[in-house]
Design a protein around this motif. Structure first.
Motif, mmCIF file in Angstrom:
data_model
loop_
_atom_site.group_PDB
_atom_site.id
_atom_site.type_symbol
_atom_site.label_atom_id
_atom_site.label_comp_id
_atom_site.label_asym_id
_atom_site.label_seq_id
_atom_site.Cartn_x
_atom_site.Cartn_y
_atom_site.Cartn_z
ATOM 1 N N GLY A 42 60.948 -16.641 1.399
ATOM 2 C CA GLY A 42 62.340 -15.306 1.704
ATOM 3 C C GLY A 42 61.075 -14.201 1.833
ATOM 4 N N LYS A 43 60.098 -14.770 1.861
ATOM 5 C CA LYS A 43 59.058 -13.291 3.515
ATOM 6 C C LYS A 43 58.376 -13.383 4.122
ATOM 7 C CE LYS A 43 59.210 -12.222 -1.672
ATOM 8 N NZ LYS A 43 59.870 -10.956 -2.199
ATOM 9 N N ARG A 44 57.237 -12.639 4.278
ATOM 10 C CA ARG A 44 56.688 -12.673 6.116
ATOM 11 C C ARG A 44 55.164 -12.823 5.445
ATOM 12 N NH1 ARG A 44 55.280 -7.337 7.319
ATOM 13 N NH2 ARG A 44 56.590 -5.722 6.471
ATOM 14 N N LEU A 45 54.553 -12.638 6.621
ATOM 15 C CA LEU A 45 53.336 -12.274 6.447
ATOM 16 C C LEU A 45 53.004 -11.203 6.960
ATOM 17 C CD1 LEU A 45 52.063 -15.570 9.079
ATOM 18 C CD2 LEU A 45 51.886 -15.465 6.336
ATOM 19 N N PRO A 46 51.647 -10.236 6.680
ATOM 20 C CA PRO A 46 52.067 -9.067 7.309
ATOM 21 C C PRO A 46 51.459 -9.072 8.290
ATOM 22 C CG PRO A 46 49.820 -10.219 5.212
ATOM 23 C CD PRO A 46 51.073 -10.987 5.821
ATOM 24 N N ARG A 47 51.729 -7.792 8.732
ATOM 25 C CA ARG A 47 51.275 -7.404 10.534
ATOM 26 C C ARG A 47 49.617 -6.665 10.188
ATOM 27 N NH1 ARG A 47 55.868 -5.768 9.913
ATOM 28 N NH2 ARG A 47 58.601 -6.544 10.487
ATOM 29 N N GLU A 48 48.791 -7.321 10.294
ATOM 30 C CA GLU A 48 47.319 -6.786 10.354
ATOM 31 C C GLU A 48 47.241 -5.297 10.437
ATOM 32 O OE1 GLU A 48 44.195 -6.898 13.419
ATOM 33 O OE2 GLU A 48 45.986 -6.578 15.693
ATOM 34 N N ALA A 49 47.690 -4.244 10.576
ATOM 35 C CA ALA A 49 47.431 -2.702 10.175
ATOM 36 C C ALA A 49 48.286 -2.727 8.840
ATOM 37 C CB ALA A 49 48.480 -1.967 11.659
ATOM 38 N N GLU A 50 49.195 -3.833 8.281
ATOM 39 C CA GLU A 50 49.656 -3.146 7.122
ATOM 40 C C GLU A 50 48.430 -3.753 5.506
ATOM 41 O OE1 GLU A 50 54.247 -4.380 7.569
ATOM 42 O OE2 GLU A 50 53.145 -5.607 6.811
ATOM 43 N N TRP A 51 47.837 -4.890 6.286
ATOM 44 C CA TRP A 51 47.101 -5.424 5.725
ATOM 45 C C TRP A 51 45.386 -4.960 5.061
ATOM 46 C CZ3 TRP A 51 41.823 -6.952 5.547
ATOM 47 C CH2 TRP A 51 41.473 -7.878 4.578
#
Length: 398
Positions: A303-312
């Motif tokens: 129920g989640k997603r992978l982070p975008r690289e800027a978020e990371w």
């Protein structure tokens, strides 16, 4: 590359010379536990033999430092220009990558003689006054060799895993994972700056620094562990297409994926092949050797997603578990706004690969420590599993 304001490795810098020799020695120390047969084998087209890594990192210094900058340098063997070029089209033709394991000659002794020849020439070059005009390319060569130190371990792990007797590269570490509940860090929306700020070394693809808008989001404070991923497996995750991107579901069917790479069922329990041989699954360790497709499927199941690289990158200073596994992001590997490839053959180092790859962040247990920084952008095709890829979850906030 390094920023123009960063002091290059100077000729009179004895610490720099010691660092050069230490990095060269460490590469050889990584190869030392391996037999000549181990060092020659190539287990698939994406990997390279250890012997090739030893020679290619030497070729880099010979080609980009000694030949153009060291007057009177004598090339060790002209044939090596073809054998050990990796992908630099501007330098000339090269031996096909999938056939590197067929290079039985030169043997290990000759490759080590090549390394000594170039290391001795580089030592002399760095000890005289005119070496400073090549400081940036020397630094790049050192960073490049450290990247290949990681590749040596990634590649030999894959090769040894295919041996039915499951040989160990090294003794067990005795390290076990910690039992930690999954907690989250929330981030407010806003305009942020990402990319390398020019202080210290960075690869060209880490910049230029630029602004980007982020909506409110949250990041998990630690990577997904094996116990959590096991829940995905036991819930039929590899049999349920609703969690998968189309290309990922094709990989599941065509390649028979049922678990991460190196996971093996034994008498009703899971074992994992490691650099220390076959070991029981440690439920608390970060799950490793999953593709971007598996990472995205797990995130959707959770129920989640992978982070975008800027978020990371924005969240990195506040996260736990950095440097344990490379963490897949949801971002394709493309150029930052304003990016320009460096001139000449060195411009082929990163920019030419900005298609059909996904970004990973953070580093892993075999990454040289100096390469574990928030702005480092690793990249692999989304189906790659032999590198040490893992998962950190993200979610949108209202």
């Amino acid at each position: 590359m390094s920023d123009p304001t960063m002091p290059a490795l100077q000729a009179h810098d004895l610490d720099g010379l010691r660092r050069f020799l230490a990095i060269r020695s460490h590469t050889e120390a990584l190869a030392a536990p391996l037999s000549a047969e181990d060092q020659t084998v190539q287990s698939m087209a994406d990997t390279s033999p250890t012997k090739w890594h030893l020679a290619h990192t030497t070729w880099f210094f010979e080609t980009f430092v000694l030949r153009p900058h060291a007057g009177g340098y004598e090339v060790f063997d002209p044939a090596y220009e073809y054998l050990f070029n990796s992908y630099y089209e501007a330098v000339g033709p090269r031996h096909p990558r999938p056939q590197r394991g067929l290079i039985t000659r030169p043997g290990i002794d000759e490759v080590m003689a090549y390394r000594r020849h170039v290391t001795d020439a580089m030592t002399a070059f760095l000890s005289v006054g005119n070496a400073s005009n090549a400081g940036d390319i020397v630094e790049l060569g050192l960073q490049h060799e450290q990247q290949h130190q990681e590749l040596i371990l990634m590649d030999i792990k894959h090769a040894l895993s295919l041996n039915p007797i499951k040989p160990a590269y090294r003794a067990p570490s005795g390290r076990t994972g910690e039992a930690r509940a999954l907690a989250w860090r929330e981030f407010e929306p806003g305009l942020v700056e990402v990319g390398h700020d020019g202080r210290g070394f960075a690869f060209d693809n880490e910049g230029p620094r630029h602004r980007t808008w982020l909506d409110a989001f949250a990041l998990a404070l630690r990577p997904v562990n094996c116990s959590e991923f096991l829940g995905f497996i036991e819930d039929g995750g590899y049999r349920r297409p609703e969690f998968w991107l189309s290309a990922g579901w094709d990989c599941v069917g065509q390649r028979g994926w049922q678990a991460p790479l190196y996971w093996e069922p034994h008498d009703g329990t899971w074992m994992i092949y490691t650099l220390s041989g076959l070991e029981p699954l440690d439920p608390m360790r970060p799950v490793c050797h999953v593709s971007a497709f598996e990472a995205a499927a797990f995130a959707k199941w959770a129920g989640k997603r992978l982070p975008r690289e800027a978020e990371w990158e924005v969240g990195a200073p506040m996260l736990d578990g950095l440097g344990e596994v490379w963490e897949w992001t949801a971002s394709p590997y493309v150029a930052y706004p304003g990016y320009r490839e460096p001139p000449g053959a060195i411009g082929e180092y990163n920019g030419k690969f900005m298609a059909n790859q996904m970004v990973l962040r953070g580093g892993c247990a075999v990454t040289p420590r100096g390469h574990v920084r928030p702005t480092y952008r690793n990249f692999f095709p989304p189906d790659a599993r032999w590198m040490f890829g893992g998962i950190r979850l993200a979610e949108d906030l209202q």
